[in-house]
Write a protein that holds these residues in place. Structure first.
Motif, PDB file in Angstrom:
ATOM      1  N   GLU A 108       0.832  -1.211   0.000  1.00  0.00           N
ATOM      2  CA  GLU A 108       0.000   0.000   0.000  1.00  0.00           C
ATOM      3  C   GLU A 108       0.865   1.259   0.000  1.00  0.00           C
ATOM      4  O   GLU A 108       0.572   2.226  -0.711  1.00  0.00           O
ATOM      5  CB  GLU A 108      -0.939  -0.010   1.203  1.00  0.00           C
ATOM      6  CG  GLU A 108      -2.015  -1.087   1.129  1.00  0.00           C
ATOM      7  CD  GLU A 108      -2.824  -1.206   2.406  1.00  0.00           C
ATOM      8  OE1 GLU A 108      -2.353  -0.689   3.448  1.00  0.00           O
ATOM      9  OE2 GLU A 108      -3.909  -1.810   2.369  1.00  0.00           O
ATOM     10  N   SER A 112       0.873   3.809  -3.281  1.00  0.00           N
ATOM     11  CA  SER A 112       0.288   5.127  -3.048  1.00  0.00           C
ATOM     12  C   SER A 112       1.304   6.261  -3.143  1.00  0.00           C
ATOM     13  O   SER A 112       0.914   7.425  -3.242  1.00  0.00           O
ATOM     14  CB  SER A 112      -0.388   5.164  -1.671  1.00  0.00           C
ATOM     15  OG  SER A 112       0.570   4.949  -0.628  1.00  0.00           O
ATOM     16  N   LYS A 145      -5.333  -1.471  -9.736  1.00  0.00           N
ATOM     17  CA  LYS A 145      -6.475  -0.735 -10.277  1.00  0.00           C
ATOM     18  C   LYS A 145      -6.554   0.666  -9.675  1.00  0.00           C
ATOM     19  O   LYS A 145      -6.891   1.635 -10.353  1.00  0.00           O
ATOM     20  CB  LYS A 145      -7.761  -1.502  -9.984  1.00  0.00           C
ATOM     21  CG  LYS A 145      -7.880  -2.822 -10.738  1.00  0.00           C
ATOM     22  CD  LYS A 145      -9.171  -3.550 -10.382  1.00  0.00           C
ATOM     23  CE  LYS A 145      -9.296  -4.867 -11.124  1.00  0.00           C
ATOM     24  NZ  LYS A 145     -10.533  -5.609 -10.764  1.00  0.00           N
ATOM     25  N   ARG A 146      -6.227   0.767  -8.391  1.00  0.00           N
ATOM     26  CA  ARG A 146      -6.321   2.050  -7.702  1.00  0.00           C
ATOM     27  C   ARG A 146      -5.172   2.976  -8.076  1.00  0.00           C
ATOM     28  O   ARG A 146      -5.346   4.187  -8.209  1.00  0.00           O
ATOM     29  CB  ARG A 146      -6.337   1.802  -6.192  1.00  0.00           C
ATOM     30  CG  ARG A 146      -6.676   3.019  -5.354  1.00  0.00           C
ATOM     31  CD  ARG A 146      -6.652   2.658  -3.878  1.00  0.00           C
ATOM     32  NE  ARG A 146      -7.604   1.586  -3.573  1.00  0.00           N
ATOM     33  CZ  ARG A 146      -7.601   0.884  -2.450  1.00  0.00           C
ATOM     34  NH1 ARG A 146      -6.680   1.136  -1.514  1.00  0.00           N
ATOM     35  NH2 ARG A 146      -8.497  -0.062  -2.257  1.00  0.00           N
ATOM     36  N   HIS A 147      -3.986   2.427  -8.229  1.00  0.00           N
ATOM     37  CA  HIS A 147      -2.784   3.207  -8.579  1.00  0.00           C
ATOM     38  C   HIS A 147      -2.091   2.498  -9.743  1.00  0.00           C
ATOM     39  O   HIS A 147      -1.171   1.690  -9.517  1.00  0.00           O
ATOM     40  CB  HIS A 147      -1.825   3.317  -7.393  1.00  0.00           C
ATOM     41  CG  HIS A 147      -2.453   3.807  -6.138  1.00  0.00           C
ATOM     42  ND1 HIS A 147      -2.734   5.135  -5.907  1.00  0.00           N
ATOM     43  CD2 HIS A 147      -2.858   3.147  -5.016  1.00  0.00           C
ATOM     44  CE1 HIS A 147      -3.282   5.279  -4.716  1.00  0.00           C
ATOM     45  NE2 HIS A 147      -3.369   4.088  -4.158  1.00  0.00           N
TER      46      HIS A 147
END
Length: 332
Positions: A108, A112, A145-147
Motif C-alpha cells: 500500500e 500510493s 487498479k487504484r494506482h
C-alpha cells in the motif's frame, strides 16, 4: 616680561586640570568598554552553556527517536522518482516477516507514493500458507487498479508454491538462471504418532461432532474416510492453484504441460515453460528502468528482533561450543 611670566604660571594649573579631566574621561571610557566586553563575554558564555545543555538533551532524544523508528521499520522518503521494492522473504505464514499483515501495508505504501514509478516484488521464499498468499495477491490486484503502475516480480533463490502464487499476479516475472521456480500445488503432511504412543500403551480418545472433524489428528489411526478426505482436499486446492495460473498467465504458458505435478524448475526451465518472462535480477531490472534508484518499502525485520535473534544465535553457539554439550550430544 614679568607680566607674561605670571600669566604663563597661572595657566599651568588649568592645563593640568584639563589633562586630568581628559585622562579621567579616557579611563571612564576604557572601564565602560571593559564592562561592555565583560557583559558580552558573559552573554556568550551563557549562550554556549544553553547550547551545550540543549545538545546534551537533544542528541539522546534524536538518537532514541531514530533507534525507535529503525526498530519499527519506519523510514523517510522517497524524495525522487524510484523503483519501489517490496520484499516477500522467507516463509509466507502468519506472524512471519512475509505474512500478509506485513507485506500488504508495504504494498500500500509503495503503490500510493507518487515518487514510485515501478513496483517490484523481491521474492525469496519457499512458499507457505495459501490463504496468506491469496491476501497478498488480492492486494496487488486491487492496488494496481487504484494506482496504475507496472508491477514486476523478481525471484531470487526461490519462488515456489505460495510465493509463486503471489508472483504470478505481477505484470512481469523475472528470475535468475539458477532460481528455483514452481512447486505448483498443495500439500498436507500431518504426523502419524498413533503407532509411536501405542508402544507405551497410550491412546487418545477423541469425541467429535462429525466423523471427519478430527481427520488430521496425529494421535489416532487414519481411517479410510480420513484418508479420502485429505486426498480430496489437497487435490481440490491444487486444481484451484492451476486454474488461477491459467487465468493469470494462460497465453504465456507452454501448451500440453501438466503444471500441477508439484515439481520445481530452474529459472531457465521456468522461462521455457512460460512461468517466467525474463532471466535476470533486481539489479538488471533497475538498470533497464527509467528510475535508476530503488527504495526499500520492507517489510523489514525490526532492530529489536534482529538483536534478539543475534543474541539467541550467540547463546546457542556458546552452548553448542561447550565441552559438556559436545560430550552429551555424542551419546546415542
Amino acid at each position: 616680561m614679568g607680566a607674561e611670566k605670571d600669566e604663563f604660571e597661572r595657566g599651568l594649573p588649568h592645563e593640568s586640570l584639563v589633562r586630568l579631566v581628559a585622562d579621567l574621561h579616557a579611563q571612564n571610557i576604557a572601564i565602560r568598554e571593559e564592562q561592555r566586553q565583560a557583559a558580552k563575554e558573559r552573554r556568550s558564555d551563557r549562550r554556549w552553556g544553553i547550547a551545550f545543555k540543549a545538545v546534551l538533551v537533544f542528541v539522546p532524544v534524536v538518537a532514541g527517536a531514530m533507534f525507535l523508528a529503525s526498530s519499527t521499520g519506519f523510514s523517510l522518503g522517497p524524495y525522487q522518482d524510484v523503483v519501489g521494492v517490496v520484499h516477500i522473504q522467507g516463509e509466507i505464514a502468519q506472524g512471519m516477516l512475509a505474512s500478509a499483515d506485513k507485506v500488504v501495508p508495504a504494498l500500500e505504501d509503495a503503490f500510493s507514493d507518487s515518487h514510485v514509478k515501478h513496483v517490484v516484488l523481491a521474492i525469496d521464499s519457499p512458499g507457505g500458507a495459501p490463504a496468506e498468499a491469496e491476501r497478498i495477491a488480492q492486494a496487488i490486484t486491487i492496488l494496481k487498479k487504484r494506482h496504475p503502475k507496472p508491477v514486476t516480480a523478481v525471484i531470487g533463490n526461490m519462488g515456489a508454491s505460495a510465493a509463486y502464487m503471489a508472483a504470478m499476479h505481477a505484470d512481469h516475472i523475472v528470475a535468475g538462471k539458477y532460481s528455483l521456480v514452481g512447486s505448483i500445488g498443495a500439500i498436507i503432511a500431518p504426523w502419524r504418532l498413533d503407532q509411536a504412543i501405542a508402544q507405551f500403551h497410550v491412546s487418545q480418545r477423541v469425541y467429535a461432532s462429525g466423523k471427519l472433524k478430527a481427520f488430521l489428528n496425529p494421535f489416532t489411526p487414519v481411517s479410510q474416510e480420513s484418508d479420502a478426505k485429505a486426498k480430496q482436499l489437497v487435490s481440490h486446492v491444487g486444481d484451484m492453484f492451476v486454474k488461477e495460473l491459467v487465468r493469470q498467465r494462460g497465453s504465456r504458458l507452454k501448451q500440453h504441460v501438466d503444471f500441477g505435478t508439484g515439481e520445481i524448475w530452474s529459472g531457465e526451465e521456468a522461462k521455457a515453460l512460460g512461468l517466467v518472462d525474463e532471466i535476470g535480477s533486481l539489479e538488471s531490472l533497475v538498470r533497464n528502468s527509467q528510475s535508476v534508484e530503488t527504495f526499500n518499502f520492507g517489510p523489514r525485520e525490526s532492530t529489536l528482533t534482529r538483536f534478539a535473534t543475534s543474541m539467541g544465535r550467540a547463546m546457542v553457539d556458546t552452548i553448542v561450543g561447550m565441552p559438556g554439550w559436545q560430550w552429551s550430544s555424542s551419546l546415542r
